[in-house]
Design an enzyme around this catalytic site. Structure first.
Site, PDB file in Angstrom:
ATOM      1  CG  ASP A  64      -1.867   1.170   1.299  1.00  0.00           C
ATOM      2  OD1 ASP A  64      -1.606   2.191   0.631  1.00  0.00           O
ATOM      3  OD2 ASP A  64      -2.871   1.091   2.031  1.00  0.00           O
ATOM      4  CB  VAL A  65       2.050   3.502  -2.724  1.00  0.00           C
ATOM      5  CG1 VAL A  65       2.518   2.407  -3.666  1.00  0.00           C
ATOM      6  CG2 VAL A  65       0.714   4.098  -3.175  1.00  0.00           C
ATOM      7  CG  ASN A  91       1.087   2.832 -12.851  1.00  0.00           C
ATOM      8  OD1 ASN A  91       0.567   3.506 -13.732  1.00  0.00           O
ATOM      9  ND2 ASN A  91       0.550   1.702 -12.397  1.00  0.00           N
ATOM     10  CE1 TYR A 160      -6.344  10.076 -11.496  1.00  0.00           C
ATOM     11  CE2 TYR A 160      -6.854  11.692 -13.190  1.00  0.00           C
ATOM     12  CZ  TYR A 160      -6.220  10.540 -12.791  1.00  0.00           C
ATOM     13  OH  TYR A 160      -5.455   9.825 -13.688  1.00  0.00           O
ATOM     14  CE  LYS A 164      -2.782  10.870 -11.526  1.00  0.00           C
ATOM     15  NZ  LYS A 164      -1.688   9.876 -11.384  1.00  0.00           N
TER      16      LYS A 164
END
Length: 255
Positions: A64-65, A91, A160, A164
């Protein structure tokens, strides 16, 4: 006549390797002879990715990043298994609850997207950076998976899009700070690669004018080949930003 030593395999860490773009990139690298640590939240899909290239040198690490301990364990396992880190493909990411108006977006949903897309990218980049700075030979490459949304938002995508855009700043900062240590950092911004995450694009996506219309997609393998090209450049060269998109998707002129 003395023979030249065989070229040493290059070592990559790919996050979100259990599906979509991450799986496609991992497979592309494995088929090209890279050794790859496959990271993702579910062990089963990681094993499925490894099984697509059974002759490849890979290790599946449930990660789990957004958890610092998981990220530390991922890079420790990679170095224990393969000896170094030459590439991080950063990613792992999530759209979150797509299509939710900003006034209805819960803080928990916002936080989940930020923890995965931004905090997770930072933790993995930091861990890779530390390894690349200290290893011998020094250096390596980090490629962050941005998005078309790093440039232009879709409707109802505040969380989101914000992450980004932030990832672009992280890419630039890491690229600058990595110069003294031979660490090259770039970003690939992808538009409508055909994956499970983008399946809804083909049936209908909300446009800025309020219409819902289908959008074209492209083969995810074309994205994977682009990432491999970026990854295999010598460290003296860097693709700082690459935009790869379905040719006729509504991006240029979106809105």
């Amino acid at each position: 006549m003395e023979m030249e030593p065989a070229e040493q395999s290059r070592i990559a860490v790919v996050t979100g390797a259990g599906s979509g773009v991450g799986r496609a990139v991992a497979v592309e690298l494995l088929r090209a002879g890279w050794s790859v640590a496959l990271a993702g939240r579910r062990q089963g899909p990681l094993e499925e990715t490894a099984g697509l290239v059974p002759e490849g040198a890979s290790v599946a690490v449930r990660t789990d990043v957004s958890r610092p301990d998981d990220v530390a364990a991922l890079f420790a396992t990679t170095v224990d298994r393969f000896g170094r880190v030459d590439l991080l493909f950063n990613n792992a990411g999530t759209f979150g609850p797509g299509g939710v108006p900003v006034e209805e977006l819960s803080y928990d949903a916002w936080r989940h997207v930020v923890d995965t897309n931004l905090n997770g990218a930072f933790l993995c980049a930091q861990a890779a950076y530390r390894r690349m700075k200290e290893q011998a030979p020094q250096g390596g490459r980090i490629i962050n998976n941005g998005s078309i949304s790093a440039h232009t938002p879709r409707p109802h995508s505040a969380a989101y899009t914000a992450t980004k855009h932030a990832l672009t700043g992280l890419t630039k900062s890491l690229s600058l700070d990595g110069r003294p240590y031979g660490i090259a950092v770039g970003q690939i911004d992808i538009g409508n690669a055909a994956t499970d995450m983008t399946a809804r694009m083909q049936t209908g996506a909300l446009q800025a004018n309020g219409e819902v219309t289908p959008e074209p997609v492209m083969d995810v393998a074309d994205v994977a080949r682009t990432v491999r090209h970026m990854a295999e450049l010598p460290l003296e060269a860097n693709v700082q930003f690459a935009t790869v998109l379905a040719t006729t998707m509504p991006y240029v002129g979106r809105g």
